[in-house]
Design an enzyme around this catalytic site. Structure first.
Site, PDB file in Angstrom:
ATOM      1  N   CYS A  66      -1.744  -2.248   9.568  1.00  0.00           N
ATOM      2  CA  CYS A  66      -0.945  -1.704   8.473  1.00  0.00           C
ATOM      3  C   CYS A  66      -0.703  -0.235   8.775  1.00  0.00           C
ATOM      4  CB  CYS A  66      -1.715  -1.862   7.158  1.00  0.00           C
ATOM      5  SG  CYS A  66      -0.960  -1.061   5.722  1.00  0.00           S
ATOM      6  N   CYS A  78       6.479  -0.411   9.735  1.00  0.00           N
ATOM      7  CA  CYS A  78       5.649  -1.223   8.845  1.00  0.00           C
ATOM      8  C   CYS A  78       5.475  -2.578   9.511  1.00  0.00           C
ATOM      9  CB  CYS A  78       6.312  -1.383   7.471  1.00  0.00           C
ATOM     10  SG  CYS A  78       5.499  -2.563   6.365  1.00  0.00           S
ATOM     11  N   TYR A  85       0.826  -1.209   0.000  1.00  0.00           N
ATOM     12  CA  TYR A  85       0.000   0.000   0.000  1.00  0.00           C
ATOM     13  C   TYR A  85       0.863   1.264   0.000  1.00  0.00           C
ATOM     14  CZ  TYR A  85      -4.353  -2.539   1.232  1.00  0.00           C
ATOM     15  OH  TYR A  85      -5.455  -3.351   1.245  1.00  0.00           O
TER      16      TYR A  85
END
Length: 259
Positions: free
Chosen positions: A75, A184, A44
């Site tokens: 996320c 992340c 993403y």
């Protein structure tokens, strides 16, 4: 608070959010969890905000159809770009994940910290708002170009991964960081590799434990804990499930599902 036997829903742009799932499952072993890996659209971090919001809504609606009582956005990119829109649209509690800057600043003695994250996270308004609070700390930002793709392909220990990590981490070491924030949810799977590169005094910080504790708090205060032993997790992925099964140790049900 009454008991609530509905599952906890968790989604990520791929398999990396299982690092968050593991922390939640360890803290709340009686809760049933449904994990959604949107690996088809990973990463993403290189997408526009509008697309990240649209994908996050699609994932949310999938989990709501599965009757989830709470949704964990596992996320960083989706949290920093879409969680405000998700909370405005859906009547369910959301738990987000953001880079753990505050504990890094608290632990740092040099007042120089590094953050390894996606472009989408580092460019987000929410991330920049968070970092503005710490004017006295030097924050060295590094985009982890290519890391998510390698993890998604099962190439965690590949020579290419080692090369990329050296190129990203060596300048931070030279800048005298003493804390490295993993921004992340994929990156905790790189900790063994990262530890081989970083000097022992540099602390690695990720968000898994904090997200699990916040999930526990919201269940206690707003939603309710499960009162059953039906806690077998389910994992869905929209690409080949091989790498996800391997990263979970082939212990759980993983279904390939188009969504």
């Amino acid at each position: 608070m009454n008991s609530n036997n509905q599952p906890i829903g968790i989604f990520d742009s791929g398999i990396g959010g299982t690092s968050i799932w593991k922390a939640i499952h360890q803290l709340l072993p009686n809760e049933k969890t449904i994990y959604l890996a949107d690996s088809k659209n990973a990463p993403y971090g290189q997408k526009a905000k509008e697309e990240i919001v649209a994908l996050s809504m699609k994932n949310t609606e999938f989990l709501l159809k599965m009757n989830c009582k709470i949704i964990v956005v596992a996320c960083n990119t989706a949290t920093t770009n879409a969680i405000q829109e998700l909370r405005a649209k859906y009547n369910v509690p959301f738990i987000g994940i953001e880079p753990a800057i505050k504990p890094a600043v608290t632990h740092s003695k040099t007042q120089i910290i590094g953050i390894l994250a996606t472009q989408g996270t580092l460019n987000s308004a929410l991330f920049n708002k968070s970092t503005e609070k710490y004017q006295d700390t030097k924050i060295i930002e590094q985009v982890g170009h290519g890391l998510v793709q390698l993890i998604e392909n099962g190439e965690i220990n590949s020579p290419e991964m080692t090369h990329l990590l050296h190129s990203y981490l060596n300048p931070m070491i030279e800048a005298n960081i003493d804390c490295l924030v993993l921004g992340c949810s994929h990156y905790p799977y790189l900790i063994p590799q990262i530890k081989k590169i970083l000097p022992d005094h540099i602390q690695i910080i990720d968000s898994g434990e904090a997200v699990a504790k916040q999930t526990q708090n919201v269940l206690r205060d707003k939603v309710g804990f499960s009162s059953t032993q039906d806690n077998q997790p389910i994992f869905y992925i929209n690409t080949n499930p091989k790498v996800l099964r391997e990263i979970l140790g082939n212990k759980f049900t993983v279904e390939e599902k188009k969504f």
